[in-house]
Design an enzyme around this catalytic site. Structure first.
Site, short mmCIF file in Angstrom:
data_model
loop_
_atom_site.label_atom_id
_atom_site.label_comp_id
_atom_site.label_asym_id
_atom_site.label_seq_id
_atom_site.Cartn_x
_atom_site.Cartn_y
_atom_site.Cartn_z
N SER A 268 0.86 -1.18 0.00
CA SER A 268 0.00 0.00 0.00
C SER A 268 0.89 1.23 0.00
O SER A 268 0.48 2.34 0.21
CB SER A 268 -0.89 0.00 1.23
OG SER A 268 -0.11 -0.14 2.39
N CYS A 269 2.12 0.97 -0.24
CA CYS A 269 3.20 1.89 0.06
C CYS A 269 3.92 2.18 -1.24
O CYS A 269 4.77 1.39 -1.64
CB CYS A 269 4.16 1.21 1.01
SG CYS A 269 3.49 -0.20 1.90
#
Lengths: 102, 411
Positions: A100-101
């Site tokens: 998610s990074c």
């Protein structure tokens, strides 16, 4: 690289995440959990099953999403998998480190 | 006459209006672009406003000035996208039907998502710099602040311009050095990630810089609340970090209209095909920029590369051809590191940022993942490029929409 976990040879990356989900088995998950000093209870398994389902749907995971999933709230998620719950639980579930990074 | 509607006249929407005005025959297609705002902000400039490097005039222009002739700008509030009926309903009750819809409604901060963040200390000792108002309030605070514990904090990913918080920390170091008060300020970078950045090679380089500039890092911090009274942030695991000045990047969410229309995920980002930019909801709806759920950076450079590919795909869609599956997640970002230097990173879905030269393999003149003055000049020049080339949809010379592998040092 290859590593033997619970008697099974699995491919992992340098951080210990499985690189091929097809090689995951529940006993592999239990063994990885032990390394993180976690004894898997039925609650843990509910969370792990949820994570694997999301992974199969190619749905990106985040702490917030898990909190809103109805499976577990964030407080309990931290109690189940202390410190870095998303990373620890992903490793146990045999799925990649949450990206998610970006 | 067919109708194409673009929602949002920010970076992505404006670029699409300019591209499509060129490519669509105006005898066959009319183009509407809808946005309620009067101003177009150069959002990368928010980073420089708190440090008195840019003034408000540098970053604000009239939204109308960038909409090409022949495109109809509707300045009003959107109530809802009725995607089953191919129709936009506006807050004033009017309705607008479309054949093709492009959603470019962007992302914005939502500090109310964290308990206490927008509390009694908001814009007193708790600030954001992702809005114009926030960046301006922070500028005024920094002008008079006498020092103490400064936290630069990311609430959760994804955020717009994921490198901006690091740049803020680097510029703060430089700013307090120039004010000869660096010894009075303790800077800590607080992140929900396990390191300074998401990709290993860049993380290594950036952590080295943090270290060099005496900036502490607190990783794996998932904030639960801000304690306004005792001035500390607390995470779900019970970790507490005290502050005198908290500069936070709140949760980023897609626009509320996406939630009202029922086409977003839990953060109001729109599920979108990551290679074609077609929405998952409807074939005649496309999504560009920060509004999508693509696993790419939410950044202007990404939107620029997307715009070139989306233009091709809109034309493909109109002529009934298959869509090009060509968007590769290409991002190209300058990272200000303070003292007149910057890094440059260039990466995509599958290739992390590495060292090398850009845009000419082996030549440069820009160096990837290295701190240079030339990169800083590039960053400053980018404001001119943004206003004069990027928004107008002009192709940037030598910079292709897909990432180039040559000139990069992959292992």
């Amino acid at each position: 690289m290859e590593k033997t976990i619970a008697g099974k040879a699995v491919a992992v990356n340098e951080e210990g995440y499985l690189t091929n989900f097809a090689q995951w088995e529940p006993r592999v998950g239990s063994e990885i959990a032990k390394e993180a000093n976690i004894d898997l209870s039925p609650r843990h398994w509910e969370v792990i099953n949820y994570l694997q389902g999301e992974f199969k749907n190619e749905s990106p995971l985040s702490i917030r999403k898990i909190g809103k999933s109805g499976v577990v709230d964030i407080k309990e998620f931290y109690q189940l998998f202390p410190n870095a719950p998303l990373k620890t639980s992903s490793k146990i579930a045999g799925i990649p480190k949450p990206a998610s990074c970006i | 006459m067919k109708k194409l509607i673009i929602l949002g006249a920010g970076t992505s929407g404006t670029m699409m209006a300019n591209h499509l005005q060129h490519h669509l025959k105006n005898s066959e297609w009319s183009i509407d672009i809808i946005d309620e705002r009067e101003e177009h902000h150069y959002q990368p400039g928010y980073l420089f406003l708190p440090f008195d490097i840019y003034t408000p005039e540098d970053i604000i222009k009239n939204i109308k000035d960038f909409i090409p002739k022949g495109v109809n700008l509707i300045q009003g509030k959107i109530d809802k996208i009725n995607h089953n009926e191919n129709m936009i309903s506006m807050a004033d009750g009017s309705k607008n039907e479309y054949d093709i819809l492009i959603i470019a409604t962007g992302a914005k901060i939502a500090p109310e998502e964290v308990e206490g963040m927008k509390g009694s200390e908001w814009q007193k000792s708790v600030f954001d710099f992702y809005t114009f108002e926030g960046a301006l309030a922070l500028r005024n605070k920094l002008r008079e602040w006498e020092g103490g514990r400064l936290l630069v904090h990311i609430t959760e990913m994804p955020i717009k311009c994921p490198v901006a918080p690091l740049e803020f920390a680097f510029l703060a170091d430089s700013f307090f050095n120039h004010k000869t008060m660096r010894d009075k300020v303790e800077i800590t970078f607080v992140t929900p990630l396990s390191g300074a950045f998401t990709k290993p090679k860049a993380t290594e380089a950036l952590e080295h810089l943090l270290n060099e500039k005496d900036i502490n890092i607190e990783s794996d911090f998932a904030i639960e609340s801000v304690d306004n009274e005792n001035k500390k942030i607390i995470d779900y695991g019970g970790r507490e970090i005290p502050f005198d000045l908290l500069v936070t990047i709140p949760t980023n969410k897609g626009d509320e209209v996406i939630a009202r229309s029922g086409i977003g995920d839990e953060l109001n980002f729109i599920p979108t095909d990551k290679a074609t930019l077609q929405s998952k909801a409807q074939k005649n709806i496309f999504v560009i920029g920060d509004a999508s759920n693509l696993p790419a950076s939410k950044a202007g450079s990404v939107a620029h590369f997307e715009a070139e590919i989306l233009t091709e795909n809109i034309l493909n869609f109109i002529s009934g051809k298959p869509l090009n599956e060509t968007f590769d997640g290409h991002a190209n970002c300058f990272i200000e590191t303070g003292n007149g230097k910057a890094l440059l990173i260039d990466f995509n879905y599958t290739h992390e940022p590495v060292e090398g030269t850009f845009p000419f393999p082996g030549i440069g003149p820009l160096r990837l993942l290295k701190e240079t003055r030339m990169n800083h000049m590039g960053k400053l020049a980018f404001r001119w490029i943004y206003w004069n080339m990027l928004l107008k949809g002009t192709h940037l010379p030598f910079v292709s929409s897909q990432m180039q592998e040559s000139g990069k040092h992959f292992d």
